[in-house]
Design a protein around this motif. Structure first.
Motif, PDB file in Angstrom:
ATOM      1  N   ASN A   3       0.812  -1.223   0.000  1.00  0.00           N
ATOM      2  CA  ASN A   3       0.000   0.000   0.000  1.00  0.00           C
ATOM      3  C   ASN A   3       0.846   1.274   0.000  1.00  0.00           C
ATOM      4  OD1 ASN A   3      -2.645   0.986  -0.219  1.00  0.00           O
ATOM      5  ND2 ASN A   3      -2.723   1.491   1.958  1.00  0.00           N
ATOM      6  N   ARG A   4       2.113   1.153  -0.402  1.00  0.00           N
ATOM      7  CA  ARG A   4       2.951   2.310  -0.702  1.00  0.00           C
ATOM      8  C   ARG A   4       3.575   2.158  -2.089  1.00  0.00           C
ATOM      9  NH1 ARG A   4       0.555   2.945   3.253  1.00  0.00           N
ATOM     10  NH2 ARG A   4       1.171   4.002   5.197  1.00  0.00           N
ATOM     11  N   ASN A   5       3.082   1.208  -2.879  1.00  0.00           N
ATOM     12  CA  ASN A   5       3.713   0.836  -4.146  1.00  0.00           C
ATOM     13  C   ASN A   5       2.895   1.277  -5.357  1.00  0.00           C
ATOM     14  OD1 ASN A   5       4.370  -2.027  -6.085  1.00  0.00           O
ATOM     15  ND2 ASN A   5       5.999  -0.655  -5.442  1.00  0.00           N
ATOM     16  N   ALA A  21       0.888   4.384  -7.837  1.00  0.00           N
ATOM     17  CA  ALA A  21       1.518   5.371  -8.723  1.00  0.00           C
ATOM     18  C   ALA A  21       0.951   6.781  -8.642  1.00  0.00           C
ATOM     19  CB  ALA A  21       1.429   4.874 -10.177  1.00  0.00           C
ATOM     20  N   SER A  22       0.029   7.053  -7.733  1.00  0.00           N
ATOM     21  CA  SER A  22      -0.488   8.412  -7.615  1.00  0.00           C
ATOM     22  C   SER A  22      -0.118   8.951  -6.243  1.00  0.00           C
ATOM     23  CB  SER A  22      -2.011   8.422  -7.795  1.00  0.00           C
ATOM     24  OG  SER A  22      -2.508   9.744  -7.769  1.00  0.00           O
ATOM     25  N   GLY A  23       0.489  10.135  -6.210  1.00  0.00           N
ATOM     26  CA  GLY A  23       0.932  10.687  -4.935  1.00  0.00           C
ATOM     27  C   GLY A  23       1.969   9.808  -4.275  1.00  0.00           C
ATOM     28  N   SER A  24       2.893   9.275  -5.056  1.00  0.00           N
ATOM     29  CA  SER A  24       3.849   8.306  -4.540  1.00  0.00           C
ATOM     30  C   SER A  24       5.092   8.982  -3.980  1.00  0.00           C
ATOM     31  CB  SER A  24       4.259   7.331  -5.639  1.00  0.00           C
ATOM     32  OG  SER A  24       5.141   7.963  -6.553  1.00  0.00           O
ATOM     33  N   LEU A  25       5.903   8.185  -3.305  1.00  0.00           N
ATOM     34  CA  LEU A  25       7.212   8.639  -2.849  1.00  0.00           C
ATOM     35  C   LEU A  25       8.032   9.171  -4.014  1.00  0.00           C
ATOM     36  CD1 LEU A  25       9.464   8.573  -0.540  1.00  0.00           C
ATOM     37  CD2 LEU A  25      10.061   6.334  -1.480  1.00  0.00           C
ATOM     38  N   PHE A  26       7.902   8.545  -5.170  1.00  0.00           N
ATOM     39  CA  PHE A  26       8.691   8.921  -6.335  1.00  0.00           C
ATOM     40  C   PHE A  26       8.174  10.216  -6.973  1.00  0.00           C
ATOM     41  CE2 PHE A  26       8.476   4.357  -5.710  1.00  0.00           C
ATOM     42  CZ  PHE A  26       9.812   4.071  -5.475  1.00  0.00           C
ATOM     43  N   ASP A  27       6.966  10.627  -6.573  1.00  0.00           N
ATOM     44  CA  ASP A  27       6.430  11.919  -6.998  1.00  0.00           C
ATOM     45  C   ASP A  27       6.737  13.019  -5.983  1.00  0.00           C
ATOM     46  OD1 ASP A  27       5.262  10.774  -9.273  1.00  0.00           O
ATOM     47  OD2 ASP A  27       3.431  10.260  -8.181  1.00  0.00           O
ATOM     48  N   SER A  75       9.011   5.082   2.391  1.00  0.00           N
ATOM     49  CA  SER A  75      10.439   5.079   2.637  1.00  0.00           C
ATOM     50  C   SER A  75      11.203   4.393   1.512  1.00  0.00           C
ATOM     51  CB  SER A  75      10.729   4.349   3.951  1.00  0.00           C
ATOM     52  OG  SER A  75      12.127   4.238   4.186  1.00  0.00           O
ATOM     53  N   VAL A  76      12.452   4.814   1.324  1.00  0.00           N
ATOM     54  CA  VAL A  76      13.366   4.143   0.406  1.00  0.00           C
ATOM     55  C   VAL A  76      14.183   3.078   1.128  1.00  0.00           C
ATOM     56  CG1 VAL A  76      13.559   6.132  -1.118  1.00  0.00           C
ATOM     57  CG2 VAL A  76      15.165   5.880   0.791  1.00  0.00           C
ATOM     58  N   ASN A  77      14.042   2.980   2.434  1.00  0.00           N
ATOM     59  CA  ASN A  77      14.766   1.991   3.231  1.00  0.00           C
ATOM     60  C   ASN A  77      14.095   0.634   3.065  1.00  0.00           C
ATOM     61  OD1 ASN A  77      15.941   0.390   5.180  1.00  0.00           O
ATOM     62  ND2 ASN A  77      15.289   1.660   6.914  1.00  0.00           N
ATOM     63  N   CYS A  78      14.834  -0.343   2.536  1.00  0.00           N
ATOM     64  CA  CYS A  78      14.239  -1.652   2.252  1.00  0.00           C
ATOM     65  C   CYS A  78      13.791  -2.381   3.502  1.00  0.00           C
ATOM     66  CB  CYS A  78      15.212  -2.518   1.460  1.00  0.00           C
ATOM     67  SG  CYS A  78      16.668  -3.031   2.422  1.00  0.00           S
ATOM     68  N   GLN A  79      14.254  -1.983   4.681  1.00  0.00           N
ATOM     69  CA  GLN A  79      13.819  -2.612   5.923  1.00  0.00           C
ATOM     70  C   GLN A  79      12.662  -1.872   6.588  1.00  0.00           C
ATOM     71  OE1 GLN A  79      18.268  -3.045   7.239  1.00  0.00           O
ATOM     72  NE2 GLN A  79      17.018  -4.317   8.571  1.00  0.00           N
ATOM     73  N   TYR A 108       8.349   0.583   3.200  1.00  0.00           N
ATOM     74  CA  TYR A 108       9.229   0.592   2.037  1.00  0.00           C
ATOM     75  C   TYR A 108       8.389   0.569   0.764  1.00  0.00           C
ATOM     76  CZ  TYR A 108      12.647  -1.176  -1.379  1.00  0.00           C
ATOM     77  OH  TYR A 108      13.441  -1.354  -2.490  1.00  0.00           O
ATOM     78  N   ALA A 109       8.608   1.571  -0.100  1.00  0.00           N
ATOM     79  CA  ALA A 109       7.786   1.743  -1.296  1.00  0.00           C
ATOM     80  C   ALA A 109       8.220   0.855  -2.451  1.00  0.00           C
ATOM     81  CB  ALA A 109       7.817   3.207  -1.746  1.00  0.00           C
ATOM     82  N   GLY A 110       9.335   0.143  -2.299  1.00  0.00           N
ATOM     83  CA  GLY A 110       9.870  -0.620  -3.414  1.00  0.00           C
ATOM     84  C   GLY A 110      10.778   0.240  -4.268  1.00  0.00           C
ATOM     85  N   PRO A 111      11.407  -0.358  -5.284  1.00  0.00           N
ATOM     86  CA  PRO A 111      12.336   0.404  -6.120  1.00  0.00           C
ATOM     87  C   PRO A 111      11.647   1.342  -7.101  1.00  0.00           C
ATOM     88  CG  PRO A 111      12.157  -1.840  -6.921  1.00  0.00           C
ATOM     89  CD  PRO A 111      11.380  -1.782  -5.643  1.00  0.00           C
TER      90      PRO A 111
END
Length: 678
Positions: free
Chosen positions: A485-487, A489-495, A501-505, A509-512
């Motif tokens: 539920n962070r992966n 494409a609208s209002g994402s971390l990448f936007d 988070s970008v932390n894989c642990q 974690y939003a994924g790559p």
């Protein structure tokens, strides 16, 4: 009511606690870190103030959605922590809280004349009696100290301290920490400020939505008897489609998941060995032995026979072992690289000397019985309706994006059972199936759900390990995975949005990248493929919320995704009150008004959540349940949390009431005519 009920987003970003620095290993000593993860548990903690809470989040604590600011400025929140993580947080003033303790006294704000506006004052009657909820704003902002005094019939009344919400630097109003008990129905409330402001309002009923449709005699419900792992859920779904072929069919969603599988591993001091093949596909057959040759002047050598790897360690002039961890890692990768990959333990420099070790089989550590498939999983949807051809208003009901939320698949399954079993005998049910087309996905994240049932019950994410080699030792295996539920494409971390988070642990974690995971791809595939879908309900737990977009904002300036139009927002709220009325009709559970509204108003910013993508990219009215409302304890006069996996007696009750809410949502869809005004 927008803009009032926000528990600050910095309060509830769910992260995995950052690792403590590792201790340097002396050159002549082999470290032996544990291969087993430290046990974690769900606990209520207290943080002394907002600044400490910000630092807590920055250190990466795994916080749940249940956040309860206190009148004295402290914050109580449920968190998933290990004992050592809790100890590491003590310098921040974090303590384990007693949820039953009386509320601390209210902090006094600045004494200044202010204007008070009561935004909402409502009462509700649950199975436990009458309760009052008040939300107000002060022109003095978050520094104001507000109290609400209510009165009812026969001289009844009381006074409650209000708490401010300041989210990402923005003052959003004052409200109660939790709804306050009342011995009789409240009629009037006065909100007064230490700065001299005061105003009053009549108290209205909540949720006061449309009453559920009357069901015919003989209406059947209550088909859930236990918590169910994914295999049992799929078995029930297939059985329903087989029994009611004129009303339902199975859909295999297109994107297969990673599967309930892991690479096999073993750890030798500060050397971690990981099979190239998954454990279930041969990795569990690999073994490694570290041998002391028992003679001086021997060179480090690696031999491979089948899937057995033997490391003959180097010795010095007196026969002492001299191979360092770094040298063993390099030798294993050069000599056994077709079977395995060796890595240093976390950030260990590899200077410690490695000890001999008996032959050790690698293992994927997975504990489910062999009957649980380790292969990539096909996610199933049950397509329900009399006209399954895109000609009816479509509804997606999906659950268990987060693996540890065991009640949520029961909600969607119970609703499916009621719809199909009552079609012939109940006119209200026939109307729903004649006027809508329903796509039910009980388990979005089957891999993570299996891991939660059989290995680590607090697993939130899926089972795709995207961590680098430095974070690949077995003791970290409960931190791997992507938050589905962070992966989206609208209002994402990448936007640039906040709340992932970008932390894989990290727990969030939003994924790559957006849609990197099969699980999120399957949900969006339904909306993209079936453009008749206009409604969706994402079932989560726990805490008792009912929410809709916007669900994310950019932290600087607290810029949210675009709010719905006033008519759309009114439609969201009006529909919510109807759905909450159906939930309350089941056993008297009322979803709190302060926890009903846009996600950014009532909870926190959740970058990349599914409801936002459904709404902004596909025009689907997307709602979120957080089932598992707090339970009132009359002895302590406090609200108590239920957790992700309450005793089944309570989980069953939650499934029954929120299944009624889901069916009410389908009723909203059945009445939809293309515009929110209608």
């Amino acid at each position: 009511m927008r803009g009032l009920r926000a528990s600050a987003s910095v309060f509830a970003i769910t992260l995995s606690l950052a690792l403590l620095p590792t201790t340097a290993v002396p050159a002549a000593v082999t470290a032996a870190p544990p291969a087993e993860p430290e046990p974690a548990s769900l606990m209520t903690i207290s943080v002394p103030d907002r600044a400490a809470f910000d630092r807590l989040v920055a250190q990466g604590a795994d916080l749940t959605e249940r956040v309860r600011p206190q009148p004295d400025g402290s914050i109580q929140v449920d968190a998933v922590l290990t004992p050592s993580q809790l100890v590491a947080l003590q310098p921040l003033g974090v303590t384990r809280a007693d949820p039953a303790a009386p509320a601390p006294p209210q902090q006094k704000g600045a004494a200044q004349a202010d204007q008070i506006v009561i935004e909402r004052a409502v009462w509700f009657k649950s199975r436990d009696g009458y309760f009052l909820s008040v939300e107000a704003t002060s022109s003095a902002g978050g520094t104001a100290a507000l109290t609400a005094t209510w009165r009812g019939s026969h001289g009844s009344g009381g006074t409650v301290a209000m708490v401010p919400y300041v989210d990402a630097g923005a003052y959003l109003g004052h409200q109660f920490t939790t709804p306050a008990p009342a011995d009789r129905r409240p009629q009037w409330v006065t909100v007064a400020s230490a700065g001299g402001g005061s105003t009053q309002a009549r108290v209205r009923e909540w949720p006061d939505g449309e009453r559920p449709d009357r069901t015919a005699p003989g209406y059947q419900k209550d088909f859930i008897t236990q918590y169910m792992p994914p295999d049992q859920v799929n078995e029930r779904v297939r059985a329903l489609a087989k029994r009611y072929p004129h009303l339902a069919e199975i859909m295999a969603l297109p994107y297969k998941t990673n599967g309930y599988r892991r690479h096999a591993q073993a750890q030798f001091g500060t050397v971690v060995v990981t099979s190239l093949a998954y454990g279930s596909e041969g990795g569990n057959d690999v073994s490694v032995e570290l041998v002391d040759p028992g003679a001086p002047g021997r060179a480090l050598q690696v031999g491979v026979r089948g899937k057995s790897v033997t490391v003959s360690l180097a010795t010095g002039s007196t026969g002492q072992l001299t191979s360092t961890a770094a040298q063993v890692v390099a030798a294993l990768n050069a000599g056994a690289g077709t079977l395995l990959k060796a890595t240093p333990y976390r950030d260990d420099p590899g200077t410690g000397v490695v000890a001999a070790a008996a032959r050790t089989p690698l293992t994927d550590f997975l504990k489910a019985p062999a009957s649980v498939s380790r292969k990539p999983a096909t996610v199933l949807a049950l397509r329900v309706g009399t006209k399954r051809n895109g000609s009816r208003t479509g509804v997606i009901a999906y659950s268990q994006e987060h693996a540890r939320e065991w009640v949520t698949p029961l909600v969607t399954l119970e609703a499916a059972e009621r719809l199909l079993r009552n079609y012939q005998r109940d006119p209200a049910t026939r109307r729903l199936l004649n006027r809508t087309e329903i796509f039910i996905v009980p388990t979005v994240n089957p891999d993570g759900a299996n891991y939660s049932f059989y290995d680590f019950n607090l697993q939130r994410k899926n089972m795709v390990n995207r961590c680098p080699a430095a974070q690949a030792d077995p003791a970290l295996r409960n931190t791997w995975g992507v938050d589905i539920n962070r992966n989206y494409a609208s209002g994402s971390l990448f936007d640039g949005y906040f709340g992932a988070s970008v932390n894989c642990q990290s727990g969030v974690y939003a994924g790559p990248s957006e849609h990197s995971e099969a699980e999120s791809g399957n949900v969006i595939w339904l909306a993209k493929t079936f453009r008749n879908v206009k409604f969706a309900l994402n079932v989560h737990s726990y805490g008792g919320y009912f929410m809709w977009p916007p669900g994310a904002y950019k932290f600087d300036g607290r810029v949210t995704l675009p709010r719905p139009t006033p008519s759309e927002e009114a439609y969201f709220l009006r529909s919510a009150r109807t759905i909450e009325q159906a939930i309350a009709a089941e056993r008297g559970t009322v979803t709190w008004p302060q926890q009903t509204g846009p996600v950014t108003d009532v909870l926190y910013s959740a970058a990349g959540n599914s409801a936002d993508e459904l709404w902004y990219d596909y025009g689907v009215f997307g709602w979120d349940f957080e089932v598992g409302n707090d339970l009132w304890d009359p002895a302590t006069k406090t609200w108590q949390p239920v957790g992700f996996q309450p005793p089944f007696e309570e989980g069953h009750k939650e499934a029954m009431e929120f299944a009624s809410g889901l069916i009410s949502l389908i009723g909203v869809a059945a009445d939809y005519r293309g515009t929110p005004e209608q």
